[in-house]
Design an enzyme around this catalytic site. Structure first.
Site, PDB file in Angstrom:
ATOM      1  N   ASP A 107      11.949 -37.276 -29.875  1.00 50.66           N
ATOM      2  CA  ASP A 107      10.647 -36.923 -29.332  1.00 50.66           C
ATOM      3  C   ASP A 107      10.798 -36.164 -28.021  1.00 50.66           C
ATOM      4  O   ASP A 107      11.889 -36.066 -27.450  1.00 50.66           O
ATOM      5  CB  ASP A 107       9.703 -38.136 -29.281  1.00 50.66           C
TER       6      ASP A 107
HETATM    7  N1  URA Z   1      13.117 -43.557 -30.988  1.00 49.82           N
HETATM    8  C1  URA Z   1      12.162 -43.055 -30.184  1.00 49.82           C
HETATM    9  O1  URA Z   1      11.281 -43.767 -29.725  1.00 49.82           O
HETATM   10  N2  URA Z   1      12.219 -41.734 -29.895  1.00 49.82           N
HETATM   11  C2  URA Z   1      13.177 -40.915 -30.365  1.00 49.82           C
HETATM   12  O2  URA Z   1      13.171 -39.720 -30.065  1.00 49.82           O
HETATM   13  C3  URA Z   1      14.165 -41.459 -31.193  1.00 49.82           C
HETATM   14  C4  URA Z   1      14.117 -42.787 -31.497  1.00 49.82           C
END
Ligand code: URA
Length: 239
Positions: A107
Site C-alpha cells: 500500500d
Molecule cells: N499489509 C499491509 O497492511 N500493507 C501492505 O502493503 C502489505 C501488507
C-alpha cells in the site's frame, strides 16, 4: 515469453520504442538493424534479440522482471491515487506489452521489497498458495505490544473485519517495545495493518523486508532503486 519470430514493427511497438508506423522511417534512416543488416521492411519477421536500434540491443526483448525497493508514498496500481511506482523505471517500460505489474501490492504507506514483472506465470507462481512464499514485514506500532499478539497471530483463528475466513497462522517476532517482524503466508488487502487493528493497535510504519529467503538488505538497493533479474535466478533466491 519464449523466443519466437515476430514482425519487426510489432517488436518495436510491444517493447515501448514507439508506434508501428514509425518503424519504416527508422529503417530508412539506418537506425535499425537485424543481425547487423538493414531490414527490407517493417513487416519482416525476425527474432527480437537480433535487432539493434542505434547500435544497441533491444531492452529485455523476451520478458522483464525487476526487484524494486518501493518508496513510501507511491502506489502500485493506476486505480489508486498518487505517484505510481512505474515512474521510477525507464519511461519506455510503461508501454511494454505484456504490461508490467507488481506481484501483489504494497500500500501507499508501505515501503520495501516488491517484484514487478511482465511474466504472468511468474506472478502466479509467486502468489499461488501452493508455493507458500512467505512475506516478512518490519512493523512499528503506535502502542506497546501487550504480549499476546504472537499467540493470537499463530492460532489461525484471527478474523478480520469483512473477511469470511480466519487468517492463516502467522509468526510474530517481537524486536522492541513497539516493533516486531511479522511473517505472513497469504496476502490480503492491508493485512498487517488490519491484523494489528483487530487487536486494538495501530501500525505507524511498515516495510516489507523479505519474500521467502530473498531479503531487501542482501540486495543493496537504495529506496526507489531496482535491479533486473532472470526468472529462474529469482525463484532460486526466493527459495
Ligand atoms: N499489509 C499491509 O497492511 N500493507 C501492505 O502493503 C502489505 C501488507
Amino acid at each position: 515469453m519464449t523466443r519466437k519470430l515476430e514482425r519487426l514493427e510489432k517488436i518495436m511497438s510491444r517493447l515501448g520504442y514507439g508506434a508501428r508506423r514509425d518503424v519504416p522511417f527508422w529503417i530508412r534512416e539506418g537506425w535499425l538493424t537485424v543481425n547487423g543488416e538493414k531490414p527490407k521492411s517493417a513487416s519482416v519477421k525476425v527474432f527480437a534479440d537480433e535487432v539493434e536500434l542505434d547500435g544497441k540491443p533491444l531492452d529485455h526483448p523476451f520478458g522483464l522482471t525487476v526487484i524494486y525497493h518501493k518508496p513510501l508514498g507511491t502506489v502500485c496500481s493506476r486505480k489508486e491515487e498518487g505517484r505510481i511506482i512505474f515512474e521510477d523505471f525507464p519511461e519506455r517500460w510503461i508501454d511494454r506489452k505484456p504490461p508490467l505489474s507488481s506481484v501483489g501490492r504494497l500500500d501507499k504507506d508501505t515501503s520495501g521489497l516488491l517484484i514487478v514483472t511482465d511474466d504472468g506465470q511468474l506472478n502466479h507462481y509467486l502468489t499461488s498458495p501452493k508455493h507458500n512464499i512467505s512475506k516478512t514485514y518490519a512493523v512499528t506500532l503506535d502502542s506497546p505490544l501487550t504480549g499476546n499478539e504472537a499467540e493470537v497471530f499463530a492460532s489461525g483463528t484471527l478474523m478480520l473485519e469483512a473477511d469470511d475466513k480466519p487468517c492463516l497462522p502467522a509468526e510474530l517476532m517481537v524486536t522492541g517495545e513497539n516493533t516486531a517482524n511479522l511473517v505472513l503466508h497469504e496476502g490480503r488487502y492491508h493485512q498487517v495493518r488490519r491484523m494489528f487493528a483487530a487487536l486494538g493497535n495501530h501500525v505507524v510504519a511498515l516495510e516489507r523486508t523479505h519474500m521467502g529467503k530473498l531479503s531487501l538488505t542482501s540486495l543493496n538497493l537504495q529506496v526507489g532503486e531496482y535491479q533486473t533479474i532472470e526468472v529462474e535466478a529469482l525463484k532460486q533466491r526466493i527459495g
